[in-house]
Design a protein around this motif. Structure first.
Motif, short mmCIF file in Angstrom:
data_model
loop_
_atom_site.label_atom_id
_atom_site.label_comp_id
_atom_site.label_asym_id
_atom_site.label_seq_id
_atom_site.Cartn_x
_atom_site.Cartn_y
_atom_site.Cartn_z
N ALA A 53 0.83 -1.21 0.00
CA ALA A 53 0.00 0.00 0.00
C ALA A 53 0.86 1.26 0.00
O ALA A 53 0.54 2.24 -0.68
CB ALA A 53 -0.93 0.00 1.20
N MET A 54 1.96 1.24 0.73
CA MET A 54 2.86 2.39 0.78
C MET A 54 3.53 2.63 -0.57
O MET A 54 3.62 3.77 -1.03
CB MET A 54 3.91 2.22 1.86
CG MET A 54 3.35 2.36 3.25
SD MET A 54 4.65 2.12 4.49
CE MET A 54 3.89 2.90 5.89
N ILE A 55 3.97 1.56 -1.19
CA ILE A 55 4.61 1.69 -2.51
C ILE A 55 3.59 2.18 -3.53
O ILE A 55 3.88 3.08 -4.34
CB ILE A 55 5.25 0.36 -2.95
CG1 ILE A 55 6.42 0.02 -2.02
CG2 ILE A 55 5.73 0.44 -4.40
CD1 ILE A 55 6.99 -1.37 -2.22
N GLU A 56 2.39 1.63 -3.48
CA GLU A 56 1.33 2.05 -4.40
C GLU A 56 1.02 3.53 -4.22
O GLU A 56 0.88 4.28 -5.19
CB GLU A 56 0.09 1.21 -4.13
CG GLU A 56 -0.95 1.29 -5.21
CD GLU A 56 -2.05 0.27 -4.97
OE1 GLU A 56 -2.97 0.56 -4.17
OE2 GLU A 56 -1.97 -0.81 -5.57
N ARG A 57 0.92 3.97 -2.98
CA ARG A 57 0.63 5.39 -2.68
C ARG A 57 1.77 6.28 -3.17
O ARG A 57 1.55 7.34 -3.73
CB ARG A 57 0.42 5.54 -1.18
CG ARG A 57 0.28 6.94 -0.68
CD ARG A 57 -1.08 7.46 -0.93
NE ARG A 57 -1.15 8.80 -0.36
CZ ARG A 57 -2.26 9.43 -0.14
NH1 ARG A 57 -3.40 8.87 -0.43
NH2 ARG A 57 -2.24 10.63 0.35
N PHE A 58 3.00 5.84 -2.94
CA PHE A 58 4.16 6.60 -3.38
C PHE A 58 4.15 6.79 -4.89
O PHE A 58 4.32 7.89 -5.40
CB PHE A 58 5.45 5.89 -2.94
CG PHE A 58 6.70 6.54 -3.45
CD1 PHE A 58 7.23 7.65 -2.81
CD2 PHE A 58 7.33 6.07 -4.59
CE1 PHE A 58 8.38 8.26 -3.29
CE2 PHE A 58 8.47 6.67 -5.08
CZ PHE A 58 9.00 7.77 -4.42
N ILE A 59 3.92 5.70 -5.62
CA ILE A 59 3.91 5.78 -7.09
C ILE A 59 2.75 6.65 -7.57
O ILE A 59 2.91 7.45 -8.49
CB ILE A 59 3.84 4.36 -7.70
CG1 ILE A 59 5.20 3.66 -7.49
CG2 ILE A 59 3.49 4.41 -9.18
CD1 ILE A 59 5.22 2.21 -7.91
N ALA A 60 1.59 6.53 -6.95
CA ALA A 60 0.43 7.30 -7.36
C ALA A 60 0.61 8.80 -7.15
O ALA A 60 0.00 9.61 -7.86
CB ALA A 60 -0.81 6.82 -6.60
N THR A 61 1.44 9.19 -6.19
CA THR A 61 1.62 10.61 -5.90
C THR A 61 2.93 11.18 -6.43
O THR A 61 3.24 12.35 -6.18
CB THR A 61 1.54 10.86 -4.38
OG1 THR A 61 2.55 10.10 -3.72
CG2 THR A 61 0.17 10.48 -3.84
N ASP A 62 3.68 10.40 -7.18
CA ASP A 62 4.94 10.87 -7.76
C ASP A 62 4.65 11.53 -9.10
O ASP A 62 4.42 10.87 -10.11
CB ASP A 62 5.91 9.70 -7.93
CG ASP A 62 7.30 10.15 -8.35
OD1 ASP A 62 7.41 11.09 -9.17
OD2 ASP A 62 8.27 9.55 -7.88
N ARG A 63 4.64 12.85 -9.12
CA ARG A 63 4.28 13.59 -10.33
C ARG A 63 5.26 13.37 -11.48
O ARG A 63 4.86 13.29 -12.63
CB ARG A 63 4.17 15.07 -10.02
CG ARG A 63 2.99 15.38 -9.13
CD ARG A 63 2.87 16.84 -8.86
NE ARG A 63 1.73 17.09 -7.99
CZ ARG A 63 1.49 18.23 -7.41
NH1 ARG A 63 2.31 19.24 -7.59
NH2 ARG A 63 0.43 18.38 -6.65
#
Length: 75
Positions: A53-63
Motif C-alpha cells: 500500500a505504501m509503494i502504491e501510494r508513493f507511485i500514485a503521488t509521484d508527479r
C-alpha cells in the motif's frame, strides 16, 4: 488525531516478493500499523501488509513518474 497517508489496505490477489528490510524500518512499519489501529496493537494490520500500500501510494503521488509514464504510454 494524526492524519495518516494510508487509511485502508486493499485485499487483492498478491504476488509473492521477498524484500529485506532494516530492523529500524521494520520497527517503524510496526509502529505505523499500530497507529493505523488507533494506537492499539490488537487489530492493527501486519507490517508486511503495509508495504504494498505504501509503494502504491508513493507511485500514485509521484508527479515526475506520472509525467514520464504518460509520455511513454507504458502499462
Amino acid at each position: 488525531m494524526t492524519r495518516l497517508k494510508l487509511t485502508d489496505i486493499a485485499d487483492e490477489k498478491p504476488v509473492r516478493l521477498t524484500v529485506e528490510l532494516t530492523a529500524r524500518l521494520h520497527r517503524d512499519l510496526a509502529a505505523y500499523a499500530v497507529a493505523m489501529g488507533g494506537g492499539e496493537a490488537k487489530g492493527a494490520p501486519a507490517p508486511e501488509r503495509l508495504i504494498p500500500a505504501m509503494i502504491e501510494r508513493f507511485i500514485a503521488t509521484d508527479r515526475s513518474f506520472a509525467k514520464t509514464r504518460k509520455g511513454n504510454h507504458s502499462p
